[in-house]
Design a protein around this motif. Sequence first.
Motif, short mmCIF file in Angstrom:
data_model
loop_
_atom_site.label_atom_id
_atom_site.label_comp_id
_atom_site.label_asym_id
_atom_site.label_seq_id
_atom_site.Cartn_x
_atom_site.Cartn_y
_atom_site.Cartn_z
N LYS A 150 0.83 -1.21 0.00
CA LYS A 150 0.00 0.00 0.00
C LYS A 150 0.86 1.26 0.00
O LYS A 150 0.63 2.19 -0.79
N ARG A 171 2.60 1.69 -3.24
CA ARG A 171 1.65 1.61 -4.34
C ARG A 171 2.00 0.50 -5.31
O ARG A 171 1.77 0.61 -6.54
N SER A 189 -1.33 -1.02 -6.60
CA SER A 189 -2.29 -0.11 -7.25
C SER A 189 -2.22 -0.24 -8.76
O SER A 189 -1.28 -0.75 -9.31
#
Length: 322
Positions: free
Chosen positions: A316, A319, A322
């Motif tokens: 997270k 990223r 993502s």
Amino acid sequence: MKLPTSFVVVSAVGASYGAALLLKDYLGGERYKAEHEILGKTVIITGANTGIGKETAKQLAKRGGRLLLACRDLKKCEIARNEIIDESFNKNVVCKELDLASCESIRKFVKTVKDEEKRIDVLINNAGVMSCPKQHTSELFEWQFGVNYLGPFLLTNLLLDKLKQSQHARIINLISPVYKRTEMNFEDLNSINFYDPKEAYAQSKLAVMLFSQELARRLEGSNVTVNCANPGVSKTEIGRHLPMGQSKVSGGMLSPIMWLAMKTPVQGAQTSIFLAVDPGLEKVSGKLFTNSKEDSIAKCALDKDAAKRLWLISEKWTRLSS
């Protein structure tokens, strides 16, 4: 016949110095003497412009590898590159800009590698910082946690595709035994509420250990292994923020003792070299090595729940997912 006093003194000093060199060599551990070559293999070494990283690069260049020196300072990197080429007679040494304190720099580096390299055979996460004053990376991560752990975490994961294209790829993460002295403080991973330089360093190295264990589990059954190398206490630039590195008085008084007790960069590089080239390690993963021998792993680094939790947080924060 009575020998001149000066001759006796010089002889005694010479003998003492020789004995000190032998003792230092003994304390520093055995050199990795096997002459295994790595012709045709591509190796990435972070922080390869100085200290252990540079000595590791020299030896791997002498063994015929293609070296990618991943460094923040390209001027220093070019100086190191020329030195490595001069000593190894291997011109297949390339400098690449990489700042582990910047996720943007890491992604840019990985894109360049993917565009230019067919595969990566060895990744040595060597670069690091230690006990520095509180500061932050580009993404506002605490400096030691960011450079020592989050940067290598992102770099390694982004390079996995290239590593898997090798017949037998190896990931080598450098750690420090200080990881044993702490536990992951998940309530304050970024040292927002409290910052102690030594504790932050220990946290970052425990994070590397937990990451290595979790990565080894995730790579089971693949052609990629991951192991940790403990280089030992070596005299390199990483110690510049320690008290003895900042005080000329204490540094001068302790220098003879530290010279004897601390490894040279050459000695500190031996385990990394061993893990990078030894043919007996092709299927060995999830282990810790000290002085080129398997070492026990402390309980705090074997906590699977902590490793999984840290992984999810790291995905997270960087990223990656993502």
